[in-house]
Design a protein around this motif. Structure first.
Motif, mmCIF file in Angstrom:
data_model
loop_
_atom_site.group_PDB
_atom_site.id
_atom_site.type_symbol
_atom_site.label_atom_id
_atom_site.label_comp_id
_atom_site.label_asym_id
_atom_site.label_seq_id
_atom_site.Cartn_x
_atom_site.Cartn_y
_atom_site.Cartn_z
ATOM 1 N N THR A 205 0.946 -1.001 -0.071
ATOM 2 C CA THR A 205 0.076 0.024 0.030
ATOM 3 C C THR A 205 0.945 1.341 0.179
ATOM 4 O OG1 THR A 205 -1.605 -1.215 1.419
ATOM 5 C CG2 THR A 205 -2.028 1.270 1.054
ATOM 6 N N TYR A 289 -6.356 5.821 -1.765
ATOM 7 C CA TYR A 289 -7.287 6.273 -0.576
ATOM 8 C C TYR A 289 -6.848 7.890 -0.254
ATOM 9 C CZ TYR A 289 -2.895 5.338 1.861
ATOM 10 O OH TYR A 289 -1.501 5.373 2.289
ATOM 11 N N THR A 458 -9.025 1.097 0.547
ATOM 12 C CA THR A 458 -7.677 0.515 0.137
ATOM 13 C C THR A 458 -6.371 0.795 0.848
ATOM 14 O OG1 THR A 458 -7.398 2.349 -1.579
ATOM 15 C CG2 THR A 458 -8.402 0.336 -2.196
#
Length: 496
Positions: A205, A289, A458
């Motif tokens: 991420t 995000y 996410t």
């Protein structure tokens, strides 16, 4: 209760800045017999455990410190980790809390005896200790997470978790891999890239990264801070105000101030665009995000690393680890000699709480939180747990500097123990009513935050627990938090 039968008046678990703050305040309130139990071999908490290359505060040092004990000698605006460890030692010595510390003591569980009105603390060495009061200050990021990738036990090279760094480790000539791109990795990756033969960064991420306005603090300024403390206090106020705007308008009031959040994201994207040449790499490094769903960080050296020909960004999922490398989706194999795990911490499964705590009527705190909802009145107290204060708890983290949280909790302790003295009591427990009202109000306020009004799907953020609730932050501005911590209704507790 006969105090003569107790080993201590209070036991504090954890010798980081939170534990020291609690000890300082308890001593101010006349609690003299304190034992501070620490599992590591020295004080400092995260600033003792972590000593990887590039370690530094990610909040300006004038704010990341006790307001009542300013340090005029920070070498930089964002001080390196070793200076924070030195600051912890200074505080412990000056305020006399170091003599209460015992190191290498691993607490396994604590149980409340309602008839005797005391806590019994069990440690891994088989000992038990009793105390009237129990305070947990085990930190939010204290239980390292090690991913269980298939085959990782068979890896033939070195595996280093950032919390167990091998000082002096030489990456020269080695193919290094870093798993993780959180705040720790952002500091560490540029350092490894300086010497490694090749570096692969495994990103699950991406993280929001904004410019870091960092510089050495001139000696003349340090002398001014020392001679005229009001100047350092003013610098702290300015920096705190900037952080407060970022937290309140960018995170907590996302629904009302969405343009501010978008502006912060634009700043981070512009920062990356200026520093990363390749368009595809920029796309991979851009979070999907909203800004604030997970803690952003500051850096001027992270993004440029990905311009280097000897640094690769890998966003494919890891399938397995082999003795000489890592296999990702599509059976692509990446050769690795040294594997660095910047994989963060496990908050919600093992850190809340960090050991078993059993309160009145056999209530197990960890089980109660996980079976129901994570909750703690004012972020410090829990019903059915008399004479217990939990400093690293749900809805407790205030602002962006941990010291804001610590000092708010110190104010709460001061008000609570002053009332105990006034009543000539030695027992307190928060009421179910007060706890429920605080939980409901926190939940209501968080509805406007980026966690619920924004898109965090996410983010894989540690702010969210296993129930999908973002229960780490206290959803209030710092000043209102501090006011409430020192003026909460006294009848929110029962005394005895």
């Amino acid at each position: 209760m006969n105090d003569a039968t107790l080993d201590h008046e209070a036991i504090i678990v954890g010798a980081g800045f939170g534990g020291m703050g609690a000890a300082i305040e308890l001593m101010r309130q006349g609690v003299a017999d304190i034992a501070i139990l620490e599992r590591e071999d020295d004080l400092g908490g995260t600033w003792h455990v972590n000593h990887y290359p590039g370690l530094a505060v990610d909040i300006a040092s004038v704010t990341y410190s006790y307001s009542f004990e300013p340090n005029p000698n920070w070498s930089r605006l964002f001080a390196p980790g070793a200076e924070l460890k030195g600051y912890a030692r200074h505080v412990a010595d000056k305020y006399g809390v170091g003599k209460h510390m015992e190191f290498g003591v691993v607490v396994e569980r604590a149980e409340w005896d309602d008839d005797a009105g005391r806590w019994t603390v069990h440690t891994a060495d088989g000992r038990t200790r009793t105390a009237k009061y129990l305070v947990t200050a085990t930190g939010f990021l204290s239980q390292p997470y090690t991913p269980d990738f298939p085959g990782i036990d068979a890896f033939a090279g070195d595996i280093i978790h950032t919390t167990a760094w091998q000082d002096g480790y030489d990456f020269a000539g080695k193919r290094a891999a870093v798993i993780g791109t959180g705040a720790t990795a952002v500091q560490l990756i540029p350092e490894i890239a300086k010497t490694a033969r090749r570096l692969t960064v495994f990103q699950r991420t991406p993280i929001w990264v904004v410019p870091k306005v960092d510089f050495p603090i001139p000696a003349v300024v340090r002398r001014l801070f020392g001679a005229v403390p009001a100047t350092q206090k003013a610098a702290r106020a300015v920096n705190t105000s900037l952080l407060e705007m970022l937290m309140v308008f960018g995170v907590l009031h996302y629904r009302q101030a969405k343009p501010g959040n978008r502006l912060a994201a634009l700043l981070a994207k512009t920062h990356m665009r200026v520093q990363v040449r390749d368009k595809r790499t920029r796309e991979q490094l851009t979070p999907s995000y909203d800004f604030g769903c997970k803690r952003p960080t500051f850096s001027n050296t992270y993004f440029p690393v990905f311009n280097r020909p000897d640094v690769d960004l890998e966003t494919s999922s890891i399938v397995r680890v082999e003795p000489d490398g890592i296999v990702v989706d599509g059976e692509k194999k990446i050769g690795v000699d040294t594997l660095v795990l910047a994989t963060g911490f496990n908050l919600w499964d093992v850190n809340f709480p960090a050991f078993q705590i059993v309160g009145r009527e056999g209530r197990d705190l960890g089980k109660w939180w996980r079976d129901g909802r994570f909750q703690a009145y004012e972020g410090v107290a829990v019903p059915h747990f008399p004479n217990f204060l939990t400093l690293n708890s749900p809805y407790s983290y205030s602002g962006l500097s941990y010291f804001t949280t610590i000092e708010g909790q110190m104010r709460h302790i001061a008000r609570l123990f002053s009332e105990l003295r006034r009543r000539d009591a030695d027992r307190f427990e928060v009421t179910e009513r007060a706890n429920t009202e605080y939980l409901d109000e926190s939940t209501r306020r968080l509805a406007d935050s980026v966690f619920y009004a924004g898109d965090c799907s996410t983010s894989r953020s540690y702010y969210f627990n296993q129930h999908g609730e973002a229960t780490l932050l206290r959803p209030q501005a710092t000043l209102s938090t501090l006011r409430e911590m020192e003026s909460f209704p006294l009848d929110d507790y029962v005394y005895g």
